[in-house]
Design a protein around this motif. Structure first.
Motif, PDB file in Angstrom:
ATOM      1  N   ILE A   1       0.859  -1.173   0.000  1.00  0.00           N
ATOM      2  CA  ILE A   1       0.000   0.000   0.000  1.00  0.00           C
ATOM      3  C   ILE A   1       0.897   1.225   0.000  1.00  0.00           C
ATOM      4  CG2 ILE A   1      -1.811   1.269   1.212  1.00  0.00           C
ATOM      5  CD1 ILE A   1      -2.531  -1.455   2.583  1.00  0.00           C
ATOM      6  N   ASN A   2       0.704   2.095  -0.988  1.00  0.00           N
ATOM      7  CA  ASN A   2       1.496   3.323  -1.081  1.00  0.00           C
ATOM      8  C   ASN A   2       0.853   4.372  -0.172  1.00  0.00           C
ATOM      9  OD1 ASN A   2       2.832   5.667  -1.720  1.00  0.00           O
ATOM     10  ND2 ASN A   2       2.577   5.478  -3.931  1.00  0.00           N
ATOM     11  N   THR A   3       1.496   4.639   0.956  1.00  0.00           N
ATOM     12  CA  THR A   3       0.972   5.612   1.916  1.00  0.00           C
ATOM     13  C   THR A   3       1.550   7.001   1.708  1.00  0.00           C
ATOM     14  OG1 THR A   3       2.669   4.975   3.512  1.00  0.00           O
ATOM     15  CG2 THR A   3       0.534   3.848   3.668  1.00  0.00           C
ATOM     16  N   GLY A   4       2.382   7.160   0.687  1.00  0.00           N
ATOM     17  CA  GLY A   4       2.997   8.456   0.416  1.00  0.00           C
ATOM     18  C   GLY A   4       2.207   9.256  -0.605  1.00  0.00           C
ATOM     19  N   SER A   5       2.769  10.373  -1.013  1.00  0.00           N
ATOM     20  CA  SER A   5       2.102  11.260  -1.972  1.00  0.00           C
ATOM     21  C   SER A   5       2.682  11.148  -3.374  1.00  0.00           C
ATOM     22  CB  SER A   5       2.190  12.705  -1.485  1.00  0.00           C
ATOM     23  OG  SER A   5       3.542  13.066  -1.290  1.00  0.00           O
TER      24      SER A   5
END
Length: 196
Positions: A1-5
């Motif tokens: 899961i990409n939790t960054g921007s």
């Protein structure tokens, strides 16, 4: 899961329970992942991506990315239930089921580092805080880099020379290596693993 921007790519290297590399290293595991998006990979997907043969027993996937990602390991039990099995701790686990329970406890010892961890020892405590069996008992002479090994309740009873009822806590002593992780799994009804 990409939790960054930002969009990210992830690479991985797989290690067997003995710590040996399985397949190719630093392989792209998926296409780029957009912010807030996720990629789901099965064991078969990992075998294909890494050029690895199927493995037995525990393995460790080392995942890297240039930005923030979150990982979740999902295990499908024979009952069909899916549980999250990636909650690990350092220093102690607190839900080792005793001999009065039908559920079997397993603790996975994981050396996530590059160096050998020597003389892994532990002490068991019952519900009242009293020591169960022999304190400061050697659990492993050593764990090689990236090695992972399980002990179950029966093996703990043999190592500590005692059984217990109710839940017990295992506190690791004599091994202050920050690369040692513990995973407490209980097999419920002989069919579903739950992570504590």
């Amino acid at each position: 899961i990409n939790t960054g921007s930002d969009t990210v790519t992830v690479t991985g290297t797989l290690y067997t329970s003995a710590g040996a590399q399985q397949g190719n290293s630093d392989v792209a595991l998926s296409a780029a992942i957009a912010p807030g998006a996720r990629t789901i990979l099965s064991a078969t997907d990992l075998e294909t991506a890494l050029g690895a043969d199927a493995w037995s027993g525990p393995a460790m996937l080392e995942v890297t990315s240039e930005n923030n990602i979150e990982l979740m390991i999902r295990l499908t039990s024979p009952s069909g239930l899916i549980s999250n099995t990636n909650c690990v701790t350092q220093g102690a686990v607190h839900n080792l089921e005793g001999s009065d329970s039908n559920d079997m406890t397993y603790v996975r010892f994981i050396n996530q580092g590059d160096n050998v961890i020597s003389d892994v020892r532990g002490t068991l405590y019952n519900l009242n805080g009293s020591v169960i069996g022999a304190a400061n008992t050697q659990l492993f002479d050593s764990l090689a880099a990236r090695q992972q090994s399980f002990l179950n309740r029966t093996e703990f009873e043999n190592l500590f020379g005692a059984s217990w009822t109710g839940e017990a806590s295992l506190v690791i002593t004599g091994a202050e290596d920050t690369d040692l992780r513990l995973l407490n799994l209980n097999l419920v009804n002989g069919e579903t693993f739950f992570n504590f």
